[in-house]
Enzyme design. Sequence first.
Site, mmCIF file in Angstrom:
data_model
loop_
_atom_site.group_PDB
_atom_site.id
_atom_site.type_symbol
_atom_site.label_atom_id
_atom_site.label_comp_id
_atom_site.label_asym_id
_atom_site.label_seq_id
_atom_site.Cartn_x
_atom_site.Cartn_y
_atom_site.Cartn_z
ATOM 1 C CD GLU A 1 29.731 21.615 22.704
ATOM 2 O OE1 GLU A 1 29.184 22.727 22.778
ATOM 3 O OE2 GLU A 1 29.179 20.619 22.174
ATOM 4 C CG HIS B 1 30.065 17.318 20.589
ATOM 5 N ND1 HIS B 1 29.532 18.566 20.344
ATOM 6 C CD2 HIS B 1 29.989 16.642 19.407
ATOM 7 C CE1 HIS B 1 29.147 18.635 19.087
ATOM 8 N NE2 HIS B 1 29.418 17.482 18.503
ATOM 9 C CB SER C 1 26.158 16.544 17.983
ATOM 10 O OG SER C 1 25.053 15.953 17.316
ATOM 11 C CG ASN D 1 25.390 21.246 17.424
ATOM 12 O OD1 ASN D 1 25.658 21.796 16.361
ATOM 13 N ND2 ASN D 1 25.875 20.065 17.741
#
Length: 243
Positions: free
Chosen positions: A150, A138, A117, A188
């Site tokens: 992702e 991800h 991540s 994130n």
Amino acid sequence: MDTIGIIGAGTMGSGIAQVAASHGHDVLLYDVRLQLAERSLEKIHAMLARGVELKKVAPADMQSALEHIRPTTDLKDMSTVAVVVEAAPEDLSLKHSLFQNLDRICPSDTLLVSNTSSLSITNLGGATQRPDKVAGLHFFNPAPLMSLVEVVRGHRTSDETISRLIDLARRWGKTPVVTRDTPGFIVNRILMPFLGEAMHAYEQGLGTAEDIDTGARIGLNHPMGPLELADFIGLDVCLGVMR
């Protein structure tokens, strides 16, 4: 269809294995302890059974998916796979070791991808002799239910690798977004400052945890408040990503 290797039988590895097996792939689910991999298979069974109960999964499809997953503790079994998805703990030295070993074991055209991540895909690619075939894939938790993936491009990841992973994600019913290799990628990078600011607000007594979460849920139309979401993700995971 191609065989998929999954490294790590934790929450994310189990979820990704379920996704791949449910779409007809043979899956090799690796962990250092066979008990962990077998326990993961039990969790997958339970989640699919819940889908059957809710009439979202046909019983025959559940059985087929389970039959497509084989637990293993031998990394050399990855010598037969087309794509390896690494979902080990967020420890860079551990991932480096895994990618070095997989680079030696896997065929030269096998894609080595990480579910990290936040760690650098470029860095992981540098541990191999095939950085053009190393990328990020991800998934979000729970992987069988969350549609976003992702696809992370390292500095030396090839266009062909990105194209193959976009196609794979779409075949798995996911919505892929392509991101450069920067800390936190897209989601994130946006999410962690938001969670951190909610924590600061609580720390400064701006409101109770319940009021902060309610404000975000209703005012921002979010399904979870930021403090609730941080607990769901895991505060240890959040801290690692923030760092």
